[in-house]
Design a protein around this motif. Structure first.
Motif, mmCIF file in Angstrom:
data_model
loop_
_atom_site.group_PDB
_atom_site.id
_atom_site.type_symbol
_atom_site.label_atom_id
_atom_site.label_comp_id
_atom_site.label_asym_id
_atom_site.label_seq_id
_atom_site.Cartn_x
_atom_site.Cartn_y
_atom_site.Cartn_z
ATOM 1 N N LEU A 77 -1.708 28.204 22.748
ATOM 2 C CA LEU A 77 -1.950 29.389 21.934
ATOM 3 C C LEU A 77 -1.071 29.354 20.687
ATOM 4 N N PRO A 78 -1.552 29.876 19.583
ATOM 5 C CA PRO A 78 -0.753 29.836 18.355
ATOM 6 C C PRO A 78 0.379 30.852 18.379
ATOM 7 N N GLN A 79 1.499 30.466 17.834
ATOM 8 C CA GLN A 79 2.650 31.362 17.670
ATOM 9 C C GLN A 79 3.003 31.402 16.189
ATOM 10 N N ARG A 80 3.415 32.553 15.715
ATOM 11 C CA ARG A 80 3.794 32.663 14.308
ATOM 12 C C ARG A 80 5.157 32.014 14.093
ATOM 13 N N GLY A 81 5.340 31.449 12.908
ATOM 14 C CA GLY A 81 6.593 30.784 12.589
ATOM 15 C C GLY A 81 7.629 31.746 12.042
ATOM 16 N N PHE A 82 8.257 32.496 12.937
ATOM 17 C CA PHE A 82 9.288 33.450 12.530
ATOM 18 C C PHE A 82 10.669 32.799 12.462
ATOM 19 N N GLY A 83 10.711 31.491 12.308
ATOM 20 C CA GLY A 83 12.001 30.821 12.199
ATOM 21 C C GLY A 83 12.739 30.717 13.504
ATOM 22 N N GLY A 84 12.014 30.635 14.624
ATOM 23 C CA GLY A 84 12.641 30.574 15.932
ATOM 24 C C GLY A 84 13.412 29.279 16.154
ATOM 25 N N ARG A 85 14.123 29.238 17.260
ATOM 26 C CA ARG A 85 14.958 28.079 17.573
ATOM 27 C C ARG A 85 14.096 26.899 18.017
ATOM 28 N N THR A 86 14.634 25.705 17.845
ATOM 29 C CA THR A 86 13.944 24.495 18.272
ATOM 30 C C THR A 86 14.015 24.389 19.783
ATOM 31 N N ARG A 87 12.896 24.066 20.404
ATOM 32 C CA ARG A 87 12.860 23.979 21.870
ATOM 33 C C ARG A 87 13.406 22.644 22.351
ATOM 34 N N ALA A 88 13.879 22.665 23.568
ATOM 35 C CA ALA A 88 14.363 21.432 24.193
ATOM 36 C C ALA A 88 13.177 20.522 24.529
ATOM 37 N N PRO A 89 13.380 19.205 24.596
ATOM 38 C CA PRO A 89 12.283 18.291 24.936
ATOM 39 C C PRO A 89 11.640 18.679 26.266
ATOM 40 N N GLY A 90 10.320 18.670 26.289
ATOM 41 C CA GLY A 90 9.606 19.008 27.513
ATOM 42 C C GLY A 90 9.455 20.488 27.763
ATOM 43 N N ARG A 91 9.971 21.324 26.890
ATOM 44 C CA ARG A 91 9.891 22.776 27.078
ATOM 45 C C ARG A 91 8.673 23.322 26.343
ATOM 46 N N ASP A 92 7.504 23.002 26.833
ATOM 47 C CA ASP A 92 6.286 23.532 26.241
ATOM 48 C C ASP A 92 6.038 24.953 26.748
ATOM 49 N N TYR A 93 5.149 25.649 26.034
ATOM 50 C CA TYR A 93 4.738 26.967 26.517
ATOM 51 C C TYR A 93 3.939 26.798 27.798
ATOM 52 N N GLU A 94 3.776 27.900 28.531
ATOM 53 C CA GLU A 94 3.067 27.846 29.797
ATOM 54 C C GLU A 94 1.660 27.280 29.612
ATOM 55 N N ALA A 95 1.233 26.465 30.560
ATOM 56 C CA ALA A 95 -0.055 25.777 30.436
ATOM 57 C C ALA A 95 -1.228 26.722 30.648
ATOM 58 N N GLU A 96 -1.078 27.717 31.514
ATOM 59 C CA GLU A 96 -2.172 28.631 31.830
ATOM 60 C C GLU A 96 -1.671 30.075 31.787
ATOM 61 N N PRO A 97 -1.452 30.611 30.602
ATOM 62 C CA PRO A 97 -1.008 32.000 30.515
ATOM 63 C C PRO A 97 -2.146 32.957 30.862
ATOM 64 N N LEU A 98 -1.782 34.164 31.215
ATOM 65 C CA LEU A 98 -2.786 35.216 31.371
ATOM 66 C C LEU A 98 -3.036 35.805 29.987
ATOM 67 N N VAL A 99 -4.268 35.752 29.546
ATOM 68 C CA VAL A 99 -4.631 36.246 28.218
ATOM 69 C C VAL A 99 -5.615 37.390 28.379
ATOM 70 N N GLY A 100 -5.385 38.464 27.645
ATOM 71 C CA GLY A 100 -6.278 39.605 27.665
ATOM 72 C C GLY A 100 -6.782 39.908 26.267
ATOM 73 N N VAL A 101 -8.001 40.412 26.195
ATOM 74 C CA VAL A 101 -8.579 40.851 24.924
ATOM 75 C C VAL A 101 -8.871 42.339 25.043
ATOM 76 N N LEU A 102 -8.231 43.121 24.196
ATOM 77 C CA LEU A 102 -8.436 44.567 24.169
ATOM 78 C C LEU A 102 -9.495 44.892 23.129
#
Length: 338
Positions: free
Chosen positions: A231-256
């Motif tokens: 899923l896309p994340q906005r570039g708010f200047g966040g910290r660099t992630r550690a190697p292998g620290r990807d976002y969750e593979a299967e998040p729960l997503v809702g559409v309102l």
């Protein structure tokens, strides 16, 4: 001999007559305005722009859009302002209900006033109102990766009921193929926005490294997005992630979404969104908002076809369990009250 019955008439001179004064209609005062505003300013808004004002007028509390705080690039149609003001309206409703003075709400998004809250019948607050009101200071966007733990079905049902109670719907995407398709729509919308230099400049202007009272602090920006993210994340200047620290593979997503897409529908969607967010917080969930598929008209049309249901999507939510964060900054009441 019986005396005849006589009728005694009392004459009252006009200057001695009592004039029945009409009972004045119930009204809110400065105390209620203060409590409502304290809750309203904790509502979510795109880039934490806080595009609202509140005032007391003729005994009612009014929520107004602040045109000077509208995002001129990301929110060309004014949709995000109405969503934010709707969320602020819901928080104000909760604050008044907890005081035992619930409001009757009239939506007026065609004028400068987005919503008008008039005193309704006084009653004690419900347990549900008290629980959600207590979560207002804790609710915040969590842009960091979530844990792989799935969200239980009973909590998912609670979230859907929260949306339904505010005349909205919440479709939760739990099937992997459907999640992949939705993610493709969101990523394509994000790519369109990233190619816009004005959009990127506006995003940067609302990203802060200091203690500003609005915008998104770098500490709350999560980790920097990478191409492999689902899923896309906005570039708010966040910290660099550690190697292998990807976002969750299967998040729960809702559409309102809502059945309509008029300005009043968008304000109502904001109320429903805040109720869902507070319900998620009360259930121990972390949430971040993904509005890119709504900001890009073509992506929104694709999302609508993907959902295959009547109505208009108004927001995409990413839900799960994560490390607790803290709420973002807010302006002082003196800057919001008018």
């Amino acid at each position: 001999m019986e005396k005849p019955l006589t009728e005694v008439c009392t004459v009252t001179h006009p200057e001695h007559a009592r004039v029945a004064r009409p009972t004045p209609p119930p009204s809110y005062g400065d105390a209620e305005l203060h409590e409502a505003a304290l809750a309203a300013i904790r509502a979510p808004s795109m880039h934490n722009s806080q595009p609202w004002r509140l005032r007391l007028r003729d005994g009612a509390i009014e929520v107004l859009a602040d045109p000077g705080r509208r995002l001129t690039v990301a929110d060309r149609t004014g949709w995000a302002v109405l969503i934010a003001c709707g969320a602020a309206t819901f928080n104000a409703r909760l604050a008044l209900a907890v005081r035992g003075r619930p409001a009757e709400v009239r939506l007026l998004p065609a004028a400068d006033v987005v919503a008008r809250l008039s005193p309704g019948r006084e009653r004690p607050a419900t347990y549900a109102e008290e629980a959600l009101y207590a979560r207002i200071p804790q609710r915040h966007s969590n842009r960091s990766p979530f844990w792989p733990e799935p969200v239980p079905r009973d909590i998912r049902r609670r979230l859907a009921r929260a949306a339904d109670s505010e005349q909205a719907w919440l479709d939760l995407v739990v099937d992997r193929p459907a999640l992949t398709q939705l993610a493709e729509i969101a990523v394509s919308a994000d790519e369109v926005l990233r190619r816009d230099d004005n959009y990127q400049a506006e995003l940067l202007a609302w990203t802060h490294t200091d203690s500003a009272a609005d915008g998104v602090p770098v500490r709350a920006g999560g980790v920097r997005p990478e191409p492999q993210d689902l899923l896309p994340q906005r570039g708010f200047g966040g910290r660099t992630r550690a190697p292998g620290r990807d976002y969750e593979a299967e998040p729960l997503v809702g559409v309102l979404g809502m059945s309509g897409d008029r300005p009043a529908d968008q304000v109502q969607a904001g109320q429903a969104l805040e109720k869902v967010l507070l319900t998620a917080t009360d259930s121990g969930l972390a949430v971040s908002l993904i509005s890119q598929p709504i900001e890009v008209a073509a992506a929104r049309a694709r999302l609508r076809r993907f959902l295959n249901r009547p109505g208009w999507p108004q927001m995409v939510l990413r839900l799960g369990y994560g490390v607790p964060g803290r709420a973002g900054p807010r302006r002082r009441l003196s800057e919001v009250l008018t």
